[in-house]
Design a protein around this motif. Structure first.
Motif, mmCIF file in Angstrom:
data_model
loop_
_atom_site.group_PDB
_atom_site.id
_atom_site.type_symbol
_atom_site.label_atom_id
_atom_site.label_comp_id
_atom_site.label_asym_id
_atom_site.label_seq_id
_atom_site.Cartn_x
_atom_site.Cartn_y
_atom_site.Cartn_z
ATOM 1 N N ASN A 240 63.752 46.061 -15.256
ATOM 2 C CA ASN A 240 64.257 47.433 -15.370
ATOM 3 C C ASN A 240 65.680 47.547 -14.838
ATOM 4 O O ASN A 240 66.038 48.512 -14.167
ATOM 5 N N GLY A 241 66.475 46.529 -15.144
ATOM 6 C CA GLY A 241 67.855 46.503 -14.681
ATOM 7 C C GLY A 241 68.016 45.899 -13.306
ATOM 8 O O GLY A 241 69.139 45.730 -12.824
ATOM 9 N N GLY A 242 66.914 45.613 -12.628
ATOM 10 C CA GLY A 242 66.980 45.002 -11.306
ATOM 11 C C GLY A 242 67.055 45.987 -10.172
ATOM 12 O O GLY A 242 67.211 45.585 -9.015
ATOM 13 N N MET A 243 66.928 47.283 -10.473
ATOM 14 C CA MET A 243 67.081 48.268 -9.402
ATOM 15 C C MET A 243 65.862 49.184 -9.281
ATOM 16 O O MET A 243 64.924 48.874 -8.571
ATOM 17 N N ASP A 244 65.872 50.296 -9.980
ATOM 18 C CA ASP A 244 64.819 51.304 -9.824
ATOM 19 C C ASP A 244 63.600 50.928 -10.654
ATOM 20 O O ASP A 244 63.672 50.859 -11.885
ATOM 21 N N GLN A 245 62.490 50.713 -9.983
ATOM 22 C CA GLN A 245 61.283 50.250 -10.656
ATOM 23 C C GLN A 245 60.368 51.412 -11.033
ATOM 24 O O GLN A 245 60.241 52.389 -10.295
ATOM 25 N N ALA A 246 59.731 51.288 -12.189
ATOM 26 C CA ALA A 246 58.847 52.326 -12.696
ATOM 27 C C ALA A 246 57.731 52.601 -11.697
ATOM 28 O O ALA A 246 57.089 51.674 -11.205
ATOM 29 N N GLY A 247 57.527 53.879 -11.380
ATOM 30 C CA GLY A 247 56.459 54.264 -10.474
ATOM 31 C C GLY A 247 56.837 54.297 -9.017
ATOM 32 O O GLY A 247 56.043 54.760 -8.181
ATOM 33 N N CYS A 248 58.023 53.825 -8.656
ATOM 34 C CA CYS A 248 58.453 53.868 -7.260
ATOM 35 C C CYS A 248 59.022 55.259 -6.943
ATOM 36 O O CYS A 248 59.891 55.756 -7.660
ATOM 37 N N VAL A 249 58.541 55.833 -5.879
ATOM 38 C CA VAL A 249 58.904 57.198 -5.522
ATOM 39 C C VAL A 249 60.348 57.262 -5.058
ATOM 40 O O VAL A 249 60.831 56.413 -4.328
ATOM 41 N N ARG A 250 61.022 58.302 -5.504
ATOM 42 C CA ARG A 250 62.387 58.559 -5.066
ATOM 43 C C ARG A 250 62.521 60.008 -4.641
ATOM 44 O O ARG A 250 61.763 60.873 -5.084
ATOM 45 N N PHE A 336 66.678 40.389 -19.249
ATOM 46 C CA PHE A 336 66.212 41.734 -18.889
ATOM 47 C C PHE A 336 64.861 42.006 -19.521
ATOM 48 O O PHE A 336 64.562 41.528 -20.618
ATOM 49 N N LEU A 337 64.052 42.759 -18.814
ATOM 50 C CA LEU A 337 62.777 43.199 -19.357
ATOM 51 C C LEU A 337 62.378 44.518 -18.718
ATOM 52 O O LEU A 337 62.770 44.830 -17.591
ATOM 53 N N LEU A 338 61.621 45.299 -19.484
ATOM 54 C CA LEU A 338 61.085 46.565 -18.999
ATOM 55 C C LEU A 338 59.644 46.355 -18.575
ATOM 56 O O LEU A 338 58.919 45.559 -19.166
ATOM 57 N N THR A 339 59.226 47.067 -17.549
ATOM 58 C CA THR A 339 57.852 46.961 -17.086
ATOM 59 C C THR A 339 57.248 48.351 -16.938
ATOM 60 O O THR A 339 57.952 49.357 -16.911
ATOM 61 N N THR A 340 55.933 48.378 -16.795
ATOM 62 C CA THR A 340 55.238 49.626 -16.522
ATOM 63 C C THR A 340 55.151 49.828 -15.012
ATOM 64 O O THR A 340 55.637 49.006 -14.231
ATOM 65 N N SER A 341 54.497 50.898 -14.601
ATOM 66 C CA SER A 341 54.469 51.255 -13.182
ATOM 67 C C SER A 341 53.344 50.592 -12.399
ATOM 68 O O SER A 341 53.312 50.677 -11.176
ATOM 69 N N SER A 342 52.403 49.940 -13.086
ATOM 70 C CA SER A 342 51.273 49.346 -12.379
ATOM 71 C C SER A 342 50.865 48.039 -13.051
ATOM 72 O O SER A 342 51.255 47.746 -14.180
ATOM 73 N N SER A 343 50.068 47.259 -12.332
ATOM 74 C CA SER A 343 49.598 45.971 -12.845
ATOM 75 C C SER A 343 48.817 46.170 -14.144
ATOM 76 O O SER A 343 48.079 47.142 -14.270
ATOM 77 N N PRO A 344 49.012 45.306 -15.143
ATOM 78 C CA PRO A 344 49.741 44.022 -15.116
ATOM 79 C C PRO A 344 51.244 44.125 -15.403
ATOM 80 O O PRO A 344 51.900 43.108 -15.610
ATOM 81 N N PHE A 345 51.806 45.345 -15.461
ATOM 82 C CA PHE A 345 53.243 45.603 -15.566
ATOM 83 C C PHE A 345 53.853 45.277 -16.930
ATOM 84 O O PHE A 345 55.029 45.538 -17.156
ATOM 85 N N CYS A 346 53.086 44.700 -17.855
ATOM 86 C CA CYS A 346 53.652 44.274 -19.135
ATOM 87 C C CYS A 346 53.907 45.458 -20.064
ATOM 88 O O CYS A 346 53.131 46.415 -20.098
ATOM 89 N N ALA A 347 54.982 45.364 -20.828
ATOM 90 C CA ALA A 347 55.304 46.360 -21.845
ATOM 91 C C ALA A 347 55.918 45.645 -23.043
ATOM 92 O O ALA A 347 56.519 44.580 -22.904
ATOM 93 N N HIS A 348 55.745 46.234 -24.223
ATOM 94 C CA HIS A 348 56.387 45.705 -25.422
ATOM 95 C C HIS A 348 57.755 46.366 -25.567
ATOM 96 O O HIS A 348 57.900 47.580 -25.376
ATOM 97 N N HIS A 349 58.756 45.542 -25.874
ATOM 98 C CA HIS A 349 60.105 46.071 -26.054
ATOM 99 C C HIS A 349 60.264 46.544 -27.496
ATOM 100 O O HIS A 349 60.304 45.733 -28.424
ATOM 101 N N ILE A 350 60.336 47.834 -27.669
ATOM 102 C CA ILE A 350 60.445 48.441 -28.989
ATOM 103 C C ILE A 350 61.856 48.984 -29.189
ATOM 104 O O ILE A 350 62.343 49.781 -28.383
#
Length: 463
Positions: A240-250, A336-350
């Motif tokens: 996710n760009g190496g910074m802000d991860q999906a599901g992490c509270v801000r 680079f790759l995109l992930t989801t907010s929880s395990s197993p974190f995998c997502a398809h790049h569309i």
């Protein structure tokens, strides 16, 4: 010292304050299980100035009960260590006073499920606690002590290329310096969000870099805070760009209340690399990266394949050289790759591509992809001087499983475009396979506020 520097130092002192578990279970068989050291204040005072490095061994014969392992135990007939098997070496990073790394057992067991190996945990808790700037002064000495153990294991038949170091945060640089001491002949180093403070501008001799092992990989998840932002391996996965991860509270008030960035930001982002790696070891789904010069270019669909790796995209896990087939292996390749907010974190790049007829006014189009009960939404803000728009999205299903697409002209204000003519809207998956054509719908007129949808009739494998 600037206030910001003090805040960072204090955050580091607090960062790992989650509930703890032992590196090995507390159960007793014939012998007591070895445990990671503790560093409560009175113990820290007794051991001040001492590194007290110890090693714990876990194998498939003792996955829940660690065995003490050091120079005196090398070659011991009662040891579970097997010189014919590969050896995984886990190196933790900075620890807050009184805290043990709660994830060690989970990572060790994930490694053992994936591969029959020796798993050696490096416990340098005494040297890794207290102020971060003082801890950094210890990491090379820790590496020196580890190198003594590696030399002993070599004498008993272990080969350098059979060692795989997995270093978390500061532990990644410890692993890197071990690799330096052995002139890059260590088999593999995996850096899980390698530490950034005091290392970003360091010489390559002093931090993890591609020359430290035959293959070096890194997973970046917090490069704007505690992780390093520059590539340090042959392949660097920027999630996710190496910074802000999906599901992490801000929180917008994070700078006002120190505990918000510690618990809701630092721990979640920084430790996501570890959790993603463990998930990848379980093999539930592939976590594949796509090479690109920047995250922005990746999101805009400028990088469509893995040609630099001869078409084989690198994946997180234990595949040899992350699945890369090229030789020699390119260095410092950002993927680079995109992930989801929880395990197993995998997502398809569309990849979503939208082409519209020229507009008189600005407009906004909402595009929604639907698969069963799940959907992915993105809004394109259309300009009068641009007709083609692209965006890479993280979708829970593959291209062939997308059941329908929905468009909506959401421009509600008077100065927005009323009717929009869409020349085409196309959906494809990255990396783009040669045999798979994108899903396209052509010549669509959508009025303001009136949704439009189209169903795809397809079955995976029979497009």
């Amino acid at each position: 010292m600037l206030w910001e520097d003090k805040a960072i130092l204090l955050s580091i002192l607090l960062v790992y304050s989650s509930p703890q578990t032992l590196a090995a279970g507390e159960k007793l068989d014939d012998v007591q299980c070895a445990e990671i050291n503790n560093t409560r204040w009175h113990e820290y005072r007794q051991n001040m100035g001492k590194l007290e490095v110890q090693y714990l061994l876990l194998t498939r014969k003792n996955p829940d009960c660690a065995q003490r392992f050091d120079q005196d135990y090398v070659g011991n007939t009662t040891s579970y260590f097997n010189t014919s098997r590969p050896t995984k070496v886990i190196v933790h990073g900075y620890r807050a006073l009184g805290r043990k790394p709660s994830w060690v057992t989970d990572l060790a067991q994930a490694l053992l499920r994936a591969q029959d190996a020796n798993v050696v945990v490096v416990d340098w808790i005494y040297g890794a606690s207290f102020a971060y700037n003082l801890v950094v002064q210890n990491y090379k000495e820790v590496a020196l002590q580890i190198s003594v153990l590696i030399n002993q294991l070599q004498k008993h038949g272990c080969k350098l290329e059979s060692f795989h170091f997995i270093g978390i945060s500061l532990g990644a640089h410890v692993a890197g310096f071990v690799g330096t001491l052995f002139e890059g002949r260590i088999g593999r180093i995996t850096g899980l969000d390698p530490a950034g403070p005091m290392f970003k501008d360091a010489d390559v001799f002093d931090r993890l870099d591609p020359t430290d092992a035959l293959f070096v990989e890194a997973i970046h998840t917090d490069s704007d805070y505690f992780g390093i932002s520059i590539p340090v391996g042959h392949v660097d996965f920027f999630l996710n760009g190496g910074m802000d991860q999906a599901g992490c509270v801000r929180s917008r008030f994070a700078s006002m209340f120190l505990l918000f960035p510690v618990y809701g930001y630092v721990i979640c982002d920084h430790m996501r690399a570890l959790h993603v790696y463990m998930s990848a070891l379980n093999g539930t789904c592939p976590l594949m990266g796509i090479p690109c010069s920047s995250y922005e270019d990746f999101l805009q669909g400028s990088c469509l394949d893995c040609g630099v790796f001869k078409g084989r995209c690198p994946v997180i896990g234990l595949k040899e050289n992350s699945g890369i087939a090229t030789s020699p292996i390119p260095e410092k390749q950002k993927v680079f790759l995109l992930t989801t907010s929880s395990s197993p974190f995998c997502a398809h790049h569309i990849l979503l591509r939208l082409e519209v007829s020229p507009l008189d006014k600005r407009a906004e189009v909402e595009v929604t992809l639907l698969t069963g009960n799940e959907e992915t939404e993105h809004r394109f803000r259309l300009q009068t001087d641009v007709t083609v728009y692209q965006k890479v999205l993280a979708h829970p299903a593959a291209l062939c499983e997308i059941s329908s697409i929905r468009l909506k002209n959401t421009g509600a204000r008077l100065y927005r475009q009323g009717d929009i003519h869409i020349k085409s809207v196309c959906v494809s998956e990255l990396p783009q396979p040669r045999h798979e054509e994108p899903l396209c719908v052509n010549h669509i007129d959508i009025r303001r506020g009136v949704p439009w949808s189209h169903d795809f009739v397809q079955v995976c494998g029979t497009l």
